[in-house]
Design an enzyme around this catalytic site. Structure first.
Site, PDB file in Angstrom:
ATOM      1  N   GLU A 131       0.801  -1.212   0.085  1.00 17.33           N
ATOM      2  CA  GLU A 131       0.033   0.098   0.048  1.00 17.33           C
ATOM      3  C   GLU A 131       0.937   1.315   0.004  1.00 17.33           C
ATOM      4  O   GLU A 131       0.360   2.207  -0.736  1.00 17.33           O
ATOM      5  CB  GLU A 131      -0.824  -0.082   1.342  1.00 17.33           C
ATOM      6  CG  GLU A 131      -1.924   0.901   1.215  1.00 17.33           C
ATOM      7  CD  GLU A 131      -2.996   0.889   2.444  1.00 17.33           C
ATOM      8  OE1 GLU A 131      -3.483  -0.270   2.526  1.00 17.33           O
ATOM      9  OE2 GLU A 131      -3.329   1.894   3.249  1.00 17.33           O
ATOM     10  N   ASP A 132       1.901   1.288   0.844  1.00 15.78           N
ATOM     11  CA  ASP A 132       2.611   2.479   1.201  1.00 15.78           C
ATOM     12  C   ASP A 132       4.079   2.646   0.224  1.00 15.78           C
ATOM     13  O   ASP A 132       4.614   3.452   0.513  1.00 15.78           O
ATOM     14  CB  ASP A 132       2.563   2.865   2.340  1.00 15.78           C
ATOM     15  CG  ASP A 132       1.239   3.219   2.951  1.00 15.78           C
ATOM     16  OD1 ASP A 132       0.480   3.536   2.170  1.00 15.78           O
ATOM     17  OD2 ASP A 132       1.438   2.829   4.374  1.00 15.78           O
TER      18      ASP A 132
END
Ligand code: ZN
Length: 209
Positions: free
Chosen positions: A93-94
């Site tokens: 996700e990041d």
């Protein structure tokens, strides 16, 4: 050899005295396991240069280590794959990490848990937040426990290591949303559910003051 570098990073992270896992008596007992160190190092490498939103420039890796510690200690979880997934849970996700990378280094089961808790960043934020509420009840038990530990860590941080531009209304709205997500996760781990309830009450009280 890149794996050697991960292990060096893991050793640094796991002996960082600033890293006090706030929900346990120190580092998770599981931190000595080779698989756990390998996942810690991989995540530390991927999150290099990232910091938590609150003050104090806390390296991002403290958060996934804390989530794994919550699962292991408060949740009494001994599933090594789930603990590794916890360490890796924000990499897709990041960071620039691809699911194929997680699968090739950590295997299909760990990868599928990480993918289950990964938001689709191509969607607008409000849609992603609604999706977390809607999808929670349909996740695997493993992903539900991971999500619950993640929310415990975040609900603590929003109150006690507040993102600098968040007024109280935004903090309280975060607690409401997190509670709605957690409502859909109940039944996966009673100890974690009780810890969430205790933490969200504490966090609300701290903000309302
Ligand atoms: Zn997280």
């Amino acid at each position: 050899m890149i794996e050697k570098y991960w292990l060096e990073l893991a050793a640094e992270v796991l002996t960082d005295t600033a890293l006090t896992t706030r929900f346990s008596n120190g580092h998770a007992a599981c931190a000595a396991l080779p698989d756990i160190r390998r996942a810690t190092g991989f995540a530390a490498w991927k999150h290099t240069g990232q910091y938590r939103k609150g003050e104090g420039n806390i390296p991002y890796i403290h958060h996934p280590v804390e989530v794994a510690a919550i699962l292991s200690e408060a949740g009494a979880i001994e599933d090594n794959d789930l603990l590794q997934a916890a360490l890796l849970h924000d990499t897709i996700e990041d960071t620039d990490t691809k699911r194929e990378e997680i699968e090739s280094h950590f295997g299909a089961r760990i990868c599928s848990i990480v993918v289950e808790v990964t938001d689709d960043k191509s969607r607008p934020k409000q849609e992603r937040k609604a999706a977390q509420i809607a999808h929670g009840p349909h996740l695997s038990k493993e992903a539900q426990s991971l999500k619950l530990a993640d929310k415990i860590s975040n609900v603590f941080d929003v109150a006690f290591s507040t993102p600098m531009d968040w007024p109280p209304e935004r903090q309280l709205a975060y607690f409401d949303w997190a509670s709605e997500v957690v409502a859909g996760l109940r039944g996966c781990n009673t100890a974690l559910e009780a810890l969430f309830d205790k933490q969200v009450a504490r966090s609300r009280k701290a903000v309302a003051r």
